[in-house]
Design a protein around this motif. Sequence first.
Motif, mmCIF file in Angstrom:
data_model
loop_
_atom_site.group_PDB
_atom_site.id
_atom_site.type_symbol
_atom_site.label_atom_id
_atom_site.label_comp_id
_atom_site.label_asym_id
_atom_site.label_seq_id
_atom_site.Cartn_x
_atom_site.Cartn_y
_atom_site.Cartn_z
ATOM 1 N N SER A 41 1.183 -8.476 -8.902
ATOM 2 C CA SER A 41 0.493 -7.529 -9.784
ATOM 3 C C SER A 41 -0.513 -6.658 -9.060
ATOM 4 C CB SER A 41 -0.231 -8.302 -10.899
ATOM 5 O OG SER A 41 0.664 -9.100 -11.641
ATOM 6 N N ALA A 42 -0.452 -6.577 -7.731
ATOM 7 C CA ALA A 42 -1.384 -5.710 -7.008
ATOM 8 C C ALA A 42 -1.146 -4.254 -7.408
ATOM 9 C CB ALA A 42 -1.220 -5.892 -5.507
ATOM 10 N N PRO A 43 -2.187 -3.433 -7.416
ATOM 11 C CA PRO A 43 -2.058 -2.074 -7.951
ATOM 12 C C PRO A 43 -1.340 -1.076 -7.053
ATOM 13 C CG PRO A 43 -4.302 -2.451 -7.180
ATOM 14 C CD PRO A 43 -3.589 -3.770 -7.088
ATOM 15 N N PHE A 44 -1.196 -1.360 -5.757
ATOM 16 C CA PHE A 44 -0.648 -0.367 -4.836
ATOM 17 C C PHE A 44 0.597 -0.863 -4.114
ATOM 18 C CE2 PHE A 44 -5.158 0.889 -5.023
ATOM 19 C CZ PHE A 44 -5.035 2.236 -5.305
ATOM 20 N N MET A 45 1.482 0.079 -3.777
ATOM 21 C CA MET A 45 2.534 -0.130 -2.797
ATOM 22 C C MET A 45 2.002 0.362 -1.456
ATOM 23 S SD MET A 45 5.810 1.282 -4.946
ATOM 24 C CE MET A 45 6.906 1.092 -3.534
ATOM 25 N N THR A 46 2.344 -0.328 -0.369
ATOM 26 C CA THR A 46 1.734 -0.004 0.927
ATOM 27 C C THR A 46 2.760 0.346 2.008
ATOM 28 O OG1 THR A 46 1.703 -2.337 1.572
ATOM 29 C CG2 THR A 46 -0.237 -1.493 0.402
ATOM 30 N N PRO A 47 3.635 1.323 1.770
ATOM 31 C CA PRO A 47 4.610 1.680 2.810
ATOM 32 C C PRO A 47 3.968 2.301 4.044
ATOM 33 C CG PRO A 47 4.668 3.272 1.018
ATOM 34 C CD PRO A 47 3.798 2.138 0.550
ATOM 35 N N GLN A 48 2.715 2.766 3.925
ATOM 36 C CA GLN A 48 2.075 3.441 5.050
ATOM 37 C C GLN A 48 1.797 2.503 6.219
ATOM 38 O OE1 GLN A 48 0.435 2.357 2.437
ATOM 39 N NE2 GLN A 48 -1.379 1.368 3.258
ATOM 40 N N ILE A 49 1.837 1.197 5.989
ATOM 41 C CA ILE A 49 1.581 0.278 7.104
ATOM 42 C C ILE A 49 2.831 0.059 7.955
ATOM 43 C CG2 ILE A 49 -0.249 -0.877 5.814
ATOM 44 C CD1 ILE A 49 1.624 -3.215 5.372
ATOM 45 N N PHE A 50 3.965 0.584 7.488
ATOM 46 C CA PHE A 50 5.216 0.458 8.232
ATOM 47 C C PHE A 50 5.543 1.776 8.918
ATOM 48 C CE2 PHE A 50 5.362 -2.910 5.160
ATOM 49 C CZ PHE A 50 5.983 -3.950 5.825
ATOM 50 N N ARG A 51 5.889 1.703 10.194
ATOM 51 C CA ARG A 51 6.214 2.905 10.968
ATOM 52 C C ARG A 51 7.598 2.769 11.592
ATOM 53 N NH1 ARG A 51 2.217 6.589 11.978
ATOM 54 N NH2 ARG A 51 0.140 6.022 11.193
ATOM 55 N N HIS A 52 8.270 3.912 11.713
ATOM 56 C CA HIS A 52 9.621 3.930 12.280
ATOM 57 C C HIS A 52 9.572 3.399 13.706
ATOM 58 C CE1 HIS A 52 13.481 5.680 13.699
ATOM 59 N NE2 HIS A 52 13.841 5.421 12.458
ATOM 60 N N LEU A 53 10.513 2.519 14.037
ATOM 61 C CA LEU A 53 10.471 1.861 15.336
ATOM 62 C C LEU A 53 10.706 2.813 16.502
ATOM 63 C CD1 LEU A 53 12.259 -1.559 14.678
ATOM 64 C CD2 LEU A 53 9.837 -0.968 14.509
ATOM 65 N N LYS A 54 11.337 3.946 16.230
ATOM 66 C CA LYS A 54 11.577 4.918 17.304
ATOM 67 C C LYS A 54 10.568 6.059 17.289
ATOM 68 C CE LYS A 54 16.601 4.265 17.806
ATOM 69 N NZ LYS A 54 17.926 4.950 17.694
ATOM 70 N N SER A 55 10.400 6.704 16.144
ATOM 71 C CA SER A 55 9.561 7.898 16.080
ATOM 72 C C SER A 55 8.095 7.609 15.778
ATOM 73 C CB SER A 55 10.095 8.852 15.011
ATOM 74 O OG SER A 55 9.869 8.326 13.704
ATOM 75 N N GLY A 56 7.827 6.478 15.162
ATOM 76 C CA GLY A 56 6.460 6.144 14.792
ATOM 77 C C GLY A 56 5.995 6.745 13.479
ATOM 78 N N ARG A 57 6.868 7.504 12.799
ATOM 79 C CA ARG A 57 6.430 8.110 11.529
ATOM 80 C C ARG A 57 6.320 7.039 10.444
ATOM 81 N NH1 ARG A 57 11.810 9.539 12.064
ATOM 82 N NH2 ARG A 57 13.199 8.898 10.361
ATOM 83 N N LYS A 58 5.434 7.320 9.477
ATOM 84 C CA LYS A 58 5.192 6.375 8.396
ATOM 85 C C LYS A 58 6.381 6.302 7.447
ATOM 86 C CE LYS A 58 0.167 7.085 8.165
ATOM 87 N NZ LYS A 58 -0.936 7.541 7.278
ATOM 88 N N LEU A 59 6.551 5.129 6.874
ATOM 89 C CA LEU A 59 7.575 4.945 5.852
ATOM 90 C C LEU A 59 7.209 5.699 4.584
ATOM 91 C CD1 LEU A 59 10.151 3.487 4.835
ATOM 92 C CD2 LEU A 59 8.699 1.519 4.288
ATOM 93 N N GLY A 60 5.951 5.857 4.327
ATOM 94 C CA GLY A 60 5.478 6.567 3.133
ATOM 95 C C GLY A 60 3.963 6.540 3.108
ATOM 96 N N GLU A 61 3.396 6.892 1.967
ATOM 97 C CA GLU A 61 1.962 6.883 1.786
ATOM 98 C C GLU A 61 1.573 5.825 0.744
ATOM 99 O OE1 GLU A 61 -0.065 8.527 3.669
ATOM 100 O OE2 GLU A 61 1.481 9.721 4.668
ATOM 101 N N LEU A 62 0.336 5.399 0.810
ATOM 102 C CA LEU A 62 -0.173 4.464 -0.181
ATOM 103 C C LEU A 62 0.088 5.037 -1.572
ATOM 104 C CD1 LEU A 62 -1.902 1.799 -0.462
ATOM 105 C CD2 LEU A 62 -3.850 3.322 -0.776
ATOM 106 N N GLU A 63 0.665 4.200 -2.431
ATOM 107 C CA GLU A 63 1.107 4.703 -3.727
ATOM 108 C C GLU A 63 0.761 3.703 -4.828
ATOM 109 O OE1 GLU A 63 5.415 5.580 -5.894
ATOM 110 O OE2 GLU A 63 5.251 5.638 -3.694
ATOM 111 N N ARG A 64 0.149 4.200 -5.894
ATOM 112 C CA ARG A 64 -0.148 3.316 -7.014
ATOM 113 C C ARG A 64 1.144 3.000 -7.761
ATOM 114 N NH1 ARG A 64 -4.592 1.573 -9.565
ATOM 115 N NH2 ARG A 64 -5.958 2.849 -8.251
ATOM 116 N N LYS A 65 1.299 1.753 -8.132
ATOM 117 C CA LYS A 65 2.517 1.323 -8.833
ATOM 118 C C LYS A 65 2.655 2.034 -10.176
ATOM 119 C CE LYS A 65 3.560 -2.987 -9.156
ATOM 120 N NZ LYS A 65 3.412 -4.434 -9.393
#
Length: 283
Positions: A259-283
């Motif tokens: 039940s946490a309020p946020f999704m946290t894709p920003q902590i994951f980065r592409h293994l080759k390019s280093g770009r973020k999977l996404g931005e912090l997002e409220r559920k």
Amino acid sequence: MTALYQLATPLPEAERNVRIYRGELIVFRGFDAMARLTDQLRAHCVSHLGSEPTCVHQWMSSMEIEQATEALRAAIRKDSDMDLAWCQVLSAIHTDLDETYGDGGVLRVQPPCSGAKGERLEPLRAHRDTWGSNLPAQINWWAPLFDTTPERTLALFPGSFTRIIDNDSADWDFQDMVQAHRAKNVSGYPLLPTATKAPSWDDALVISLLPGDLLCFSGAHLHASVPNTTSVTRLSFETRTVNRSDMAAGSGAPNVDGSAPFMTPQIFRHLKSGRKLGELERK
């Protein structure tokens, strides 16, 4: 009933992920790439903890071990050879690196309980990683660097995979956690949500693996550190990944109680390019 499989051959990622999302546990064993990664991690341990890292508690205080562990983790993060070695492991087991995002490898040091004082040295309480990340497609990877025993390892609670477990995720906020830790107020905010009542150890599946083994399991599995009641320090490697296409398609493990309020894709980065999977997002 959740099954644990030991594989000595690669598994197509699509098949592997489906099996992981439904709760299966997979151990990859006998892969040269993983043996090389283990050797590299051990070398870092020797550089920062001494010639016998599993005995570090005999000559360092808890505070000294915690400081050395932070330096060790920083060295691993800066070592580009470690990133390459991990990618080689994933490639060896047939992971599509173009679709894979990771949160960076972490080396965990757990001295015997009598000496394990410090937030990052104490045993982790029972938790699902997805209580914090809210990413059903998250896969956890865990590997011992030295021999483990049932009293010095990781435990999962497979019977809780689809069972509601009381937890404090509704009161846990990723942004508040980050702010507290940046302010060094680490005692005031937990690193992750945890179960509010400890599960019975009678329900635990204790994972005793060999150096060079690699366990993967869904981030939605309830798991915890086994309190180290031995006379030896435990050292293990862990990291987490997300397949971008799976996340976009809504694939992943069931969320039965997070039940946490946020999704946290920003902590994951592409293994080759280093770009973020996404931005912090409220559920």
